[in-house]
Design an enzyme around this catalytic site. Structure first.
Site, PDB file in Angstrom:
ATOM      1  N   LYS A   1       3.083   0.922   3.310  1.00 16.19           N
ATOM      2  CA  LYS A   1       2.728  -0.185   4.208  1.00 16.19           C
ATOM      3  C   LYS A   1       2.885  -1.484   3.437  1.00 16.19           C
ATOM      4  CE  LYS A   1      -0.851   2.281   6.834  1.00 16.19           C
ATOM      5  NZ  LYS A   1      -2.298   2.334   7.130  1.00 16.19           N
TER       6      LYS A   1
ATOM      7  N   GLU B   1      -8.247  -5.136   5.224  1.00 15.10           N
ATOM      8  CA  GLU B   1      -8.147  -4.826   3.800  1.00 15.10           C
ATOM      9  C   GLU B   1      -7.061  -5.647   3.111  1.00 15.10           C
ATOM     10  OE1 GLU B   1      -8.976  -0.202   3.430  1.00 15.10           O
ATOM     11  OE2 GLU B   1      -8.113  -0.712   5.374  1.00 15.10           O
TER      12      GLU B   1
ATOM     13  N   GLY C   1     -13.744   3.163  14.926  1.00 12.26           N
ATOM     14  CA  GLY C   1     -14.956   2.350  14.968  1.00 12.26           C
ATOM     15  C   GLY C   1     -14.782   1.043  15.723  1.00 12.26           C
ATOM     16  N   GLU C   2     -13.582   0.480  15.674  1.00  6.74           N
ATOM     17  CA  GLU C   2     -13.323  -0.795  16.348  1.00  6.74           C
ATOM     18  C   GLU C   2     -12.989  -0.624  17.827  1.00  6.74           C
ATOM     19  OE1 GLU C   2     -10.246  -2.880  14.179  1.00  6.74           O
ATOM     20  OE2 GLU C   2     -11.188  -2.363  12.268  1.00  6.74           O
TER      21      GLU C   2
ATOM     22  N   HIS D   1     -12.467   3.666   0.646  1.00  3.68           N
ATOM     23  CA  HIS D   1     -12.570   2.621   1.683  1.00  3.68           C
ATOM     24  C   HIS D   1     -13.360   1.400   1.184  1.00  3.68           C
ATOM     25  CE1 HIS D   1     -12.129   5.986   4.900  1.00  3.68           C
ATOM     26  NE2 HIS D   1     -10.956   5.389   4.716  1.00  3.68           N
TER      27      HIS D   1
ATOM     28  N   ASN E   1      -8.665   7.766  10.826  1.00  8.09           N
ATOM     29  CA  ASN E   1      -8.190   9.102  10.481  1.00  8.09           C
ATOM     30  C   ASN E   1      -8.902   9.600   9.226  1.00  8.09           C
ATOM     31  OD1 ASN E   1      -6.422  11.317  11.084  1.00  8.09           O
ATOM     32  ND2 ASN E   1      -5.273  10.777   9.263  1.00  8.09           N
TER      33      ASN E   1
ATOM     34  N   ASP F   1      -5.926  13.073  16.531  1.00  7.08           N
ATOM     35  CA  ASP F   1      -6.112  11.717  17.052  1.00  7.08           C
ATOM     36  C   ASP F   1      -7.319  11.661  17.979  1.00  7.08           C
ATOM     37  OD1 ASP F   1      -5.650   9.388  19.005  1.00  7.08           O
ATOM     38  OD2 ASP F   1      -4.138   9.015  17.479  1.00  7.08           O
TER      39      ASP F   1
ATOM     40  N   ASN G   1       0.873  -1.181   0.000  1.00  7.23           N
ATOM     41  CA  ASN G   1       0.000   0.000   0.000  1.00  7.23           C
ATOM     42  C   ASN G   1       0.909   1.228   0.000  1.00  7.23           C
ATOM     43  OD1 ASN G   1      -1.782   2.066   0.481  1.00  7.23           O
ATOM     44  ND2 ASN G   1      -2.649   1.203   2.356  1.00  7.23           N
TER      45      ASN G   1
ATOM     46  N   HIS H   1     -16.958   3.114   8.555  1.00  5.82           N
ATOM     47  CA  HIS H   1     -15.499   3.006   8.705  1.00  5.82           C
ATOM     48  C   HIS H   1     -14.994   4.303   9.321  1.00  5.82           C
ATOM     49  CE1 HIS H   1     -11.384   1.633   7.348  1.00  5.82           C
ATOM     50  NE2 HIS H   1     -11.174   2.921   7.602  1.00  5.82           N
TER      51      HIS H   1
ATOM     52  N   ARG I   1      -2.649  -1.999  -3.269  1.00  8.04           N
ATOM     53  CA  ARG I   1      -3.844  -1.205  -3.002  1.00  8.04           C
ATOM     54  C   ARG I   1      -3.727   0.100  -3.792  1.00  8.04           C
ATOM     55  NH1 ARG I   1      -5.211   2.874   1.754  1.00  8.04           N
ATOM     56  NH2 ARG I   1      -7.396   3.220   1.290  1.00  8.04           N
TER      57      ARG I   1
ATOM     58  N   ARG J   1      -9.433  16.230   7.925  1.00 10.28           N
ATOM     59  CA  ARG J   1     -10.253  16.661   6.792  1.00 10.28           C
ATOM     60  C   ARG J   1     -11.604  17.183   7.276  1.00 10.28           C
ATOM     61  NH1 ARG J   1      -9.647  11.133   3.714  1.00 10.28           N
ATOM     62  NH2 ARG J   1      -7.416  10.906   4.003  1.00 10.28           N
TER      63      ARG J   1
END
Length: 396
Positions: free
Chosen positions: A17, A383, A331-332, A179, A210, A281, A10, A207, A90, A240
């Site tokens: 990544k 992903e 979210g997790e 996403h 960040n 954050d 990615n 999702h 990706r 954003r």
């Protein structure tokens, strides 16, 4: 070792990544991150069998190239080379040209470069990552998996902007959404959780990280999503702004702001960072809120309110709803944020199961509502697993 391993890359605007993923189980044999490319503290870290290492990336060359060279060394060092059967990339933006995963050849590479105007931060980096990997692993088949592809099933009423049609005809300006790989993965896992075929399932996938987006999924397919022509639209995010009156842009330009300054502010100095005045954050915002910081409290309120509004509006896109899915880093893991969003959804009958919600964190999945409530659940996204699976599927 399995011979079903895929090296997933990615390549971001200033990062790279990577992971070596078992395409059958989703387990990672190796994970790593190159970051701060272009800066003095450019570095690369990786983890193999629980052991973490880090090195600086210094040199005259492009840091993406150096990172891929180092990645080759790491894969060789751990004797993974013979176990990797493919490389999956990706790719952030496929425009309307790419509706599914494709094997990379020179024409595909040209086509990815041709839509770089649609993702000026990410597309050049994606191309650099592909070229470096093609040079480093010439014998392995390589595949492009597009973040926008899952959303290509949206109907025209969802992706068409209420603007002069010439702007779509000439410049392909429309809603694309992002996403997609994450929304695709968690919707499939959610269908398993409720024991129902995915093509008979409807979900609202949320999702939150960040970057953040909501997706309405009907019969397993994306029918609407909150990000737009770029990832700047939709929800408030780390830095954003999300949805914004476009008249503000004209107002600031008339005040003497350059277009560059306007969009730098909207992309990099807004969201959690802009509203709180502290940090991008979510964890830092929650900590400051507990200490009584008013900016952090407002950032929390704006974010949760906007997420809940989007969830409510996306019920319009569906005939029924099997569940709301929370995923992504926030979210997790963020209990206060999930709790507040569910609280806003009381009018629709949602009731939080506080213990189940607390348990579904840090990699754990689960339904987080009471038995007499409509279903909301937490599913960790993966992903990289999707990219590995799609690459192997195309090989077959």
């Amino acid at each position: 070792m399995s011979n079903k391993y895929v090296l997933v890359i990615n390549s971001g605007s200033s990062s790279l990544k990577f992971a070596v993923i078992d395409s059958q189980t989703g387990e990672a044999a190796l994970t790593g991150l190159g970051e701060c490319f272009g800066l003095e503290d450019s570095r690369m870290s990786w983890k193999y069998q629980g052991n973490k290492q880090e090195v600086s990336i210094v040199g005259e060359e492009n840091h993406h190239q150096l990172a891929v060279k180092k990645l080759v060394d790491i894969v060789n060092e751990y004797n993974l080379t013979n176990d990797v059967i493919a490389i999956g990339h990706r790719i952030v933006h496929g425009g309307e040209k790419f509706t599914k995963t494709v094997q990379i050849d020179q024409q595909v590479l040209k086509d990815i470069e041709s839509v770089k105007e649609l993702a000026p931060l990410h597309a050049p980096a994606n191309v650099i990552g592909i070229k470096a990997a093609l040079e480093a692993f010439p014998s392995l088949p390589q595949f492009a998996v597009f973040d926008t592809a899952f959303h290509q099933t949206m109907p025209p009423k969802a992706y068409t902007g209420a603007i002069d049609k010439k702007l779509y005809d000439e410049y392909a300006i429309r809603r694309y959404g992002f996403h997609g790989t994450s929304h695709y993965f968690v919707s499939r896992e959610a269908a398993k959780m409720i024991n129902k075929p995915v093509d008979e399932c409807s979900f609202i996938s949320v999702h939150l990280g960040n970057g953040a987006s909501v997706c309405a999924i009907k019969d397993g397919k994306s029918v609407d999503t909150s990000m737009g022509f770029t990832p700047l639209a939709g929800l408030m995010m780390g830095t954003r702004c999300g949805d914004l009156d476009p008249g503000i842009i004209e107002f600031l330009i008339n005040k003497g702001w350059s277009a560059e300054k306007v969009f730098d502010t909207l992309n990099k100095k807004s969201g959690f960072l802009g509203v709180s005045g502290l940090t991008s954050d979510a964890r830092g915002v929650l900590e400051a809120m507990e200490e009584g910081h008013e900016g952090a409290k407002l950032a929390f309120q704006v974010f949760t309110y906007r997420v809940a509004k989007y969830i409510g509006s996306y019920m319009v896109a569906l005939d029924n709803l099997d569940g709301i899915i929370f995923t992504g880093g926030i979210g997790e893991n963020s209990l206060p944020i999930r709790s507040e969003i569910l609280n806003y959804l009381k009018i629709f009958g949602y009731k939080e199961n506080a213990q189940a919600d607390a348990d579904a964190r840090f990699g754990e999945e689960g339904i987080i509502t009471t038995e007499d409530s409509p279903v909301a659940m937490v599913i960790p996204t993966n992903e990289e697993f999707v990219i590995a699976q799609e690459s192997v599927a195309l090989m077959k």
